[in-house]
Design a protein around this motif. Structure first.
Motif, PDB file in Angstrom:
ATOM      1  N   GLN A 120      -2.269 -61.919 -80.433  1.00 60.82           N
ATOM      2  CA  GLN A 120      -2.507 -62.875 -79.340  1.00 60.82           C
ATOM      3  C   GLN A 120      -1.907 -62.365 -78.034  1.00 60.82           C
ATOM      4  OE1 GLN A 120      -0.033 -65.059 -77.799  1.00 60.82           O
ATOM      5  NE2 GLN A 120      -1.518 -66.270 -76.613  1.00 60.82           N
ATOM      6  N   LYS A 121      -0.694 -61.862 -78.086  1.00 60.33           N
ATOM      7  CA  LYS A 121      -0.030 -61.382 -76.868  1.00 60.33           C
ATOM      8  C   LYS A 121      -0.723 -60.136 -76.314  1.00 60.33           C
ATOM      9  CE  LYS A 121       3.674 -64.076 -76.324  1.00 60.33           C
ATOM     10  NZ  LYS A 121       3.561 -64.936 -77.468  1.00 60.33           N
ATOM     11  N   ILE A 122      -1.180 -59.248 -77.191  1.00 66.01           N
ATOM     12  CA  ILE A 122      -1.867 -58.037 -76.724  1.00 66.01           C
ATOM     13  C   ILE A 122      -3.157 -58.412 -76.001  1.00 66.01           C
ATOM     14  CG2 ILE A 122      -3.119 -55.981 -77.503  1.00 66.01           C
ATOM     15  CD1 ILE A 122      -1.004 -55.656 -79.680  1.00 66.01           C
ATOM     16  N   LYS A 123      -3.889 -59.395 -76.533  1.00 68.16           N
ATOM     17  CA  LYS A 123      -5.150 -59.814 -75.899  1.00 68.16           C
ATOM     18  C   LYS A 123      -4.896 -60.466 -74.542  1.00 68.16           C
ATOM     19  CE  LYS A 123      -7.818 -60.373 -80.155  1.00 68.16           C
ATOM     20  NZ  LYS A 123      -8.491 -61.315 -81.082  1.00 68.16           N
ATOM     21  N   VAL A 124      -3.846 -61.283 -74.452  1.00 68.11           N
ATOM     22  CA  VAL A 124      -3.519 -61.921 -73.173  1.00 68.11           C
ATOM     23  C   VAL A 124      -3.016 -60.873 -72.182  1.00 68.11           C
ATOM     24  CG1 VAL A 124      -2.067 -63.634 -72.020  1.00 68.11           C
ATOM     25  CG2 VAL A 124      -3.044 -64.141 -74.261  1.00 68.11           C
ATOM     26  N   HIS A 125      -2.220 -59.934 -72.674  1.00 69.10           N
ATOM     27  CA  HIS A 125      -1.738 -58.841 -71.814  1.00 69.10           C
ATOM     28  C   HIS A 125      -2.918 -58.038 -71.247  1.00 69.10           C
ATOM     29  CE1 HIS A 125       0.608 -55.354 -70.480  1.00 69.10           C
ATOM     30  NE2 HIS A 125      -0.258 -54.610 -71.140  1.00 69.10           N
ATOM     31  N   ALA A 126      -3.909 -57.741 -72.092  1.00 70.52           N
ATOM     32  CA  ALA A 126      -5.093 -57.012 -71.626  1.00 70.52           C
ATOM     33  C   ALA A 126      -5.852 -57.833 -70.583  1.00 70.52           C
ATOM     34  CB  ALA A 126      -6.004 -56.687 -72.812  1.00 70.52           C
ATOM     35  N   PHE A 127      -5.936 -59.144 -70.790  1.00 69.41           N
ATOM     36  CA  PHE A 127      -6.607 -60.028 -69.829  1.00 69.41           C
ATOM     37  C   PHE A 127      -5.894 -59.997 -68.478  1.00 69.41           C
ATOM     38  CE2 PHE A 127      -7.146 -64.583 -68.334  1.00 69.41           C
ATOM     39  CZ  PHE A 127      -8.409 -64.383 -67.802  1.00 69.41           C
ATOM     40  N   ILE A 128      -4.569 -60.015 -68.519  1.00 69.20           N
ATOM     41  CA  ILE A 128      -3.775 -59.944 -67.284  1.00 69.20           C
ATOM     42  C   ILE A 128      -4.061 -58.639 -66.546  1.00 69.20           C
ATOM     43  CG2 ILE A 128      -1.404 -59.634 -66.424  1.00 69.20           C
ATOM     44  CD1 ILE A 128      -0.534 -61.685 -68.579  1.00 69.20           C
ATOM     45  N   CYS A 129      -4.134 -57.536 -67.288  1.00 67.07           N
ATOM     46  CA  CYS A 129      -4.400 -56.230 -66.678  1.00 67.07           C
ATOM     47  C   CYS A 129      -5.805 -56.152 -66.093  1.00 67.07           C
ATOM     48  CB  CYS A 129      -4.188 -55.118 -67.705  1.00 67.07           C
ATOM     49  SG  CYS A 129      -2.480 -54.948 -68.255  1.00 67.07           S
ATOM     50  N   VAL A 130      -6.782 -56.773 -66.771  1.00 72.81           N
ATOM     51  CA  VAL A 130      -8.162 -56.779 -66.261  1.00 72.81           C
ATOM     52  C   VAL A 130      -8.246 -57.618 -64.980  1.00 72.81           C
ATOM     53  CG1 VAL A 130     -10.529 -57.523 -66.734  1.00 72.81           C
ATOM     54  CG2 VAL A 130      -9.238 -56.301 -68.484  1.00 72.81           C
ATOM     55  N   ILE A 131      -7.526 -58.752 -64.935  1.00 71.36           N
ATOM     56  CA  ILE A 131      -7.477 -59.557 -63.709  1.00 71.36           C
ATOM     57  C   ILE A 131      -6.878 -58.737 -62.570  1.00 71.36           C
ATOM     58  CG2 ILE A 131      -6.326 -61.518 -62.600  1.00 71.36           C
ATOM     59  CD1 ILE A 131      -6.680 -63.090 -65.152  1.00 71.36           C
ATOM     60  N   ALA A 132      -5.797 -58.013 -62.884  1.00 73.27           N
ATOM     61  CA  ALA A 132      -5.148 -57.170 -61.874  1.00 73.27           C
ATOM     62  C   ALA A 132      -6.126 -56.131 -61.337  1.00 73.27           C
ATOM     63  CB  ALA A 132      -3.925 -56.487 -62.478  1.00 73.27           C
ATOM     64  N   PHE A 133      -6.886 -55.517 -62.240  1.00 70.10           N
ATOM     65  CA  PHE A 133      -7.863 -54.502 -61.835  1.00 70.10           C
ATOM     66  C   PHE A 133      -8.974 -55.133 -60.993  1.00 70.10           C
ATOM     67  CE2 PHE A 133     -11.638 -51.832 -62.756  1.00 70.10           C
ATOM     68  CZ  PHE A 133     -11.183 -50.655 -62.178  1.00 70.10           C
TER      69      PHE A 133
END
Length: 509
Positions: free
Chosen positions: A424-437
């Motif tokens: 769950q945390k890895i998926k949310v972390h990836a979402f945060i990074c995609v938003i940043a990008f």
């Protein structure tokens, strides 16, 4: 009295507000959670802004970065309570199953406010290594596989990404298990990708999907052909007859202002009616030659060691036989270079000792250079497109490779450091990074359109980061004996930075 990093932070906040990122996240949460004055959407956005400006652990988010910025001033809130526990709790409140819905909401806003074009979609996958322990059984995403950064010793997770060709805006992402191949994950999520863009555009008729040969399979390609226009690639190694036909019929074609040797035909491949374009990439050709020369050098080092060993008869153990040595040589050569490229000769000496010599087949080496190396095969069902259009569309794939490089660059929008070890945390972390990008690429789009900016996204971030806000404390006069007054203003900027600040509306404090 004191100055803060200001330009990049205010640009990111303004863009996030235009895209309604916080509202989109909070809208899809099962319950509203407020912690330290911030909603889940607000905390996710702050984490994303931190990834752009200075990627740190959540523990160091405030002390190592936010403290030195104007973020607290802009939000009108104190940020000193935002520790690692704050971010972990807020990330925990974001279920992974709502992330695609949030992403689709943001995409609708992106189309409305920025007129984002998604007529050509670039699709590819990559992976990111982690330091998650092998004994950790709670994480199913992180698995060992073929890592693209050569860290096969570590567990990894994968990322499937779809970008717009024009502005390189992330339009779809999916995190997947690290032991899945690109072909497998592309096949699994193709239907979801097509449904999203059909829902947004109403039809897939005007959309073209671009993907490379690593995503191809007979079954998947058939599904692609039936549902959407595409430009893909095939492995020349598996289509030798087509390469031979192309070599006999190459013609000079203008592509992007330069001459390319190309061959075009409409044929049936795997039972599908496709237009094929074979062209010679000189850059690829030179790279393949260098790679082959390196492989030959490694092989010759091993063959020389074997040569010295074969000169001496064995004193113990099983005796050598000529057939066993020949089999070993064939296996060793095949593991490095094409078998017919290296010639060798084996002669018996005394007992089980042998004389061994080897050399390169010059004619075979030249034939590879002239007839095989540098060839690319492109396929499409856009039969009406010109050859130049097909090649340029496929070359757009380099933009998604550039996006992956940025995500793996510690100074742009990095996925690492990544201190999470549950799915769950890895998926949310990836979402945060995609938003940043996404925020970075939208700002980059605005800078090009409004300010005529011609640099790279990294140089844009550096220029915006150099915009600082200073705070002055004015003492009251002795006569009035009033209160101290705080005044904020921007520091002096270089001319090119000032043009960016004015064009992006960052001069108001």
């Amino acid at each position: 009295v004191k100055s803060y990093n200001h330009g990049l932070v205010v640009a990111l906040l303004a863009t996030a507000e235009e895209l309604e990122i916080v509202q989109s996240i909070n809208r899809h949460l099962p319950q509203r959670q407020l912690r330290d004055g911030f909603t889940v959407g607000g905390s996710v956005l702050l984490a994303a802004i931190g990834r752009v400006c200075q990627a740190t652990s959540k523990r160091g988010w405030y002390k190592r970065w936010a403290k030195s910025t104007s973020l607290s001033y802009l939000l009108g809130k104190s940020l000193n309570k935002l520790d690692s526990q704050h971010f972990w709790d807020q990330m925990e409140a974001l279920p992974p199953q709502v992330i695609p819905l949030i992403e689709e909401d943001i995409l609708k806003t992106l189309v409305e406010k920025y007129n984002a074009a998604f007529d050509t979609l670039l699709c590819d996958a990559t992976n990111f290594f982690t330091y998650i322990a092998s004994s950790n059984k709670r994480c199913q995403l992180a698995r060992r596989g073929r890592n693209k950064q050569k860290r096969m010793d570590l567990r990894q997770f994968g990322l499937l990404l779809v970008l717009s060709r024009q502005d390189q805006l992330p339009l779809f992402h999916q995190v997947y298990q690290g032991n899945f191949t690109d072909r497998t994950i592309f096949k699994q999520h193709l239907k979801v990708i097509l449904e999203r863009f059909k829902h947004l555009a109403g039809s897939l008729e005007d959309i073209t999907l671009i993907f490379d040969q690593g995503n191809n399979s007979k079954k998947t390609l058939k599904e692609v052909v039936e549902k959407i226009h595409f430009v893909g690639a095939l492995s020349p190694h598996h289509h030798q007859e087509l390469i031979k036909e192309a070599n006999r019929n190459l013609e000079e074609t203008q592509v992007g202002g330069r001459n390319l040797s190309c061959y075009r035909t409409r044929t049936s491949i795997w039972g599908l009616d496709l237009t094929c374009v074979v062209y010679i990439s000189e850059k690829l050709r030179q790279g393949q030659i260098r790679g082959l020369e390196q492989d030959i050098k490694k092989l010759f080092g091993k063959l020389n060691k074997l040569k010295e060993k074969l000169k001496t008869p064995t004193k113990r153990g099983k005796k050598r036989t000529e057939s066993a040595i020949e089999k070993k040589l064939q296996s060793l050569i095949a593991s490095h270079v094409p078998c017919d490229l290296i010639r060798w000769e084996l002669k018996p000496l005394e007992q089980d000792a042998f004389s061994f010599s080897f050399w390169i087949d010059t004619r075979g080496f030249n034939r590879l250079q002239e007839e095989q190396f540098g060839r690319r095969i492109l396929i499409t069902n856009r039969h009406q497109w010109r050859t130049e259009e097909i090649i340029l569309a496929y070359w757009g794939q380099s933009r998604i490779e550039s996006a992956f490089k940025r995500m793996k660059n510690p100074f742009q929008v990095p996925f690492r450091p990544q201190y999470h070890w549950t799915d769950q945390k890895i998926k949310v972390h990836a979402f945060i990074c995609v938003i940043a990008f996404l925020l970075v690429m939208v700002i980059y789009k605005k800078a090009k359109e409004k300010c005529g900016f011609t640099g790279s996204p990294l140089s844009l971030l550096e220029k915006l980061y150099s915009i600082r806000m200073a705070t002055f404390i004015e003492a009251p006069s002795k006569k009035t004996k009033g209160r101290y007054k705080a005044t904020c203003c921007l520091e002096e900027m270089d001319p090119d930075v000032k043009i960016l600040a004015e064009g992006l509306g960052l001069t108001k404090v």
